[in-house]
Design an enzyme around this catalytic site. Structure first.
Site, PDB file in Angstrom:
ATOM      1  N   PHE A 183      37.081 -18.047  14.274  1.00 44.23           N
ATOM      2  CA  PHE A 183      36.168 -19.144  14.616  1.00 44.23           C
ATOM      3  C   PHE A 183      35.904 -19.035  16.110  1.00 44.23           C
ATOM      4  O   PHE A 183      36.804 -19.289  16.921  1.00 44.23           O
ATOM      5  CB  PHE A 183      36.852 -20.463  14.265  1.00 44.23           C
ATOM      6  N   ALA A 184      34.700 -18.661  16.504  1.00 43.60           N
ATOM      7  CA  ALA A 184      34.385 -18.368  17.905  1.00 43.60           C
ATOM      8  C   ALA A 184      33.470 -19.440  18.471  1.00 43.60           C
ATOM      9  O   ALA A 184      32.240 -19.306  18.461  1.00 43.60           O
ATOM     10  CB  ALA A 184      33.754 -16.987  18.035  1.00 43.60           C
ATOM     11  N   GLY A 228      34.762 -25.622  26.636  1.00 43.48           N
ATOM     12  CA  GLY A 228      35.884 -25.812  25.737  1.00 43.48           C
ATOM     13  C   GLY A 228      35.744 -27.155  25.061  1.00 43.48           C
ATOM     14  O   GLY A 228      35.192 -27.288  23.976  1.00 43.48           O
ATOM     15  N   GLY A 278      70.972 -29.156  23.467  1.00 40.35           N
ATOM     16  CA  GLY A 278      71.483 -28.700  24.749  1.00 40.35           C
ATOM     17  C   GLY A 278      71.019 -27.291  25.082  1.00 40.35           C
ATOM     18  O   GLY A 278      70.004 -26.805  24.564  1.00 40.35           O
ATOM     19  N   GLU A 319      41.352 -26.852  18.915  1.00 40.35           N
ATOM     20  CA  GLU A 319      40.527 -27.650  17.992  1.00 40.35           C
ATOM     21  C   GLU A 319      40.273 -29.058  18.545  1.00 40.35           C
ATOM     22  O   GLU A 319      40.224 -30.035  17.807  1.00 40.35           O
ATOM     23  CB  GLU A 319      41.156 -27.714  16.599  1.00 40.35           C
TER      24      GLU A 319
END
Length: 382
Positions: A121-122, A129, A337, A361
């Site tokens: 998915f580009a 963004g 820890g 997303e």
């Protein structure tokens, strides 16, 4: 704001979750190279798990959000790398299933489901963004096709995918209304890229489109309406990102409950200390709240209804579940820890992996903006 009935799993959904767990346990062995793990993707296909991305079928109406969430939450508890590989197959191919021609669906969807083709998915660019309407990758008409020029950044499965859903600017200065979605084969002339070295070894990279030509039938949906294609896909997948987060948090909490029962401090189990027991109770309560919000959003999506309400619920689910998972995993690391900070410890792995969920997303800040606009009105928010 209308409410949602309390969510309850059906017997079939519980059986599906058991089937996923049985199918996946002990059979997923990621290599963690930071590139596409084709052997892992093929294994997901051979086990039948990739078919669950589409509700068990290959038609747009079969994409069941609740089933997708069950699938992602369950696999996340077994292998975060496998879960990521599975989810990226769905995210990259769902726009083709949803909005592509019959020829495109026939060519790519069976190969994605079998694990033979890797999808991506580009959408994101260096300057676009969260503000997806600011896309600068250009798509210009060329005869009966289109030529794509520009770059994409932070693209999962790049530069190794076989098929990309690419969002490009087809009308200048038109914001979200001038974006078109295209199906672009990874082997296209003029398409290149490079992998990026990330905090966690996930396949993410940069793509360069140097006059990449695609035919007219590569358009997914309508010209200049690609933003709607992206939003329909994200509305489906955002609750399932929350399910991924819930699965990671559950794995961390399970490991921590075992640890505090077994770890001896001052001659008694660590769990006998009230501060520790109460911390476990708080983490478990937050996890359950996240799970309920995720599945309520998924059920609302499957039930249909007003798109804006679906967007709001999807945003709420992703926002709360990913933020909660960060807090839960961090709390679990604290109770373990120093051992949990050692490379190779399951909590160290989860601690690195959980951070990205609040960014991709749509970052948490974007989800808050979606929710606020939906409740208050666009004229009052930016």
């Amino acid at each position: 704001m209308s409410g949602v009935a309390a969510f309850r799993f059906t017997d079939d959904q519980r059986e599906y979750q058991r089937w996923v767990r049985d199918a996946a346990t002990g059979k997923l062995a990621p290599r963690g190279t930071g590139r596409v793990d084709r052997e892992l993707v093929r294994t997901l296909g051979e086990l039948g798990l990739l078919r669950g991305l589409f509700g068990g079928g290959a038609e747009p109406t079969d994409a069941a959000a609740v089933q997708l969430c069950l699938l992602r939450e369950t696999i996340a508890q077994i292998s975060t790398e496998a879960e990521t590989a599975l989810a990226l197959q769905g995210l990259g191919s769902y726009p083709i299933l949803q909005s592509g021609s019959a020829e495109l669906r026939t060519r790519w969807i069976p190969a994605v489901i079998s694990g033979e083709a890797v999808a991506a998915f580009a959408l994101t660019e260096a300057g676009a963004g969260s503000d997806a309407a600011a896309l600068r990758l250009r798509a210009e008409r060329d005869g009966d096709g289109w030529v794509l020029t520009g770059e994409k950044l932070w693209i999962s499965n790049a530069p190794d995918a076989d098929i990309y859903t690419v969002f490009a600017r087809t009308t200048p200065d038109a914001g979200a209304r001038g974006v078109t979605a295209f199906a672009v084969p990874g082997a296209s002339a003029g398409l290149s890229g490079e992998p990026l070295d990330m905090l966690s070894p996930h396949p993410i990279g940069r793509l360069v489109f140097d006059g990449v030509r695609v035919p007219a039938d590569a358009v997914l949906g309508e010209v200049d309406r690609g933003f709607a294609v992206a939003m329909r896909t994200l509305d489906l997948f955002r609750p399932s990102v929350g399910a991924f987060a819930v699965g990671m948090a559950q794995a961390a909490l399970d490991a921590t409950v075992t640890h505090v029962r077994e770890r001896q401090v001052y001659g008694a189990p660590l769990a006998s200390q009230q501060a520790v027991a109460h911390r476990i109770a708080d983490l478990a309560t937050e996890l359950e709240a996240a799970r309920l919000l995720v599945y309520a959003a998924a059920a609302a999506y499957d039930d249909g209804g007003e798109p804006e309400q679906q967007s709001r619920r999807s945003a709420m689910a992703k926002l709360y579940a990913t933020e909660a998972a960060q807090r839960i995993v961090d709390g679990c690391v604290q109770l373990h820890g120093a051992a949990a900070l050692r490379h190779g410890h399951p909590l160290e792995h989860l601690y690195r992996d959980v951070r990205a969920l609040r960014i991709y997303e749509g970052a948490s800040e974007v989800q808050r903006s979606i929710i606020a606009r939906n409740l208050i009105g666009r004229e009052y928010t930016r």
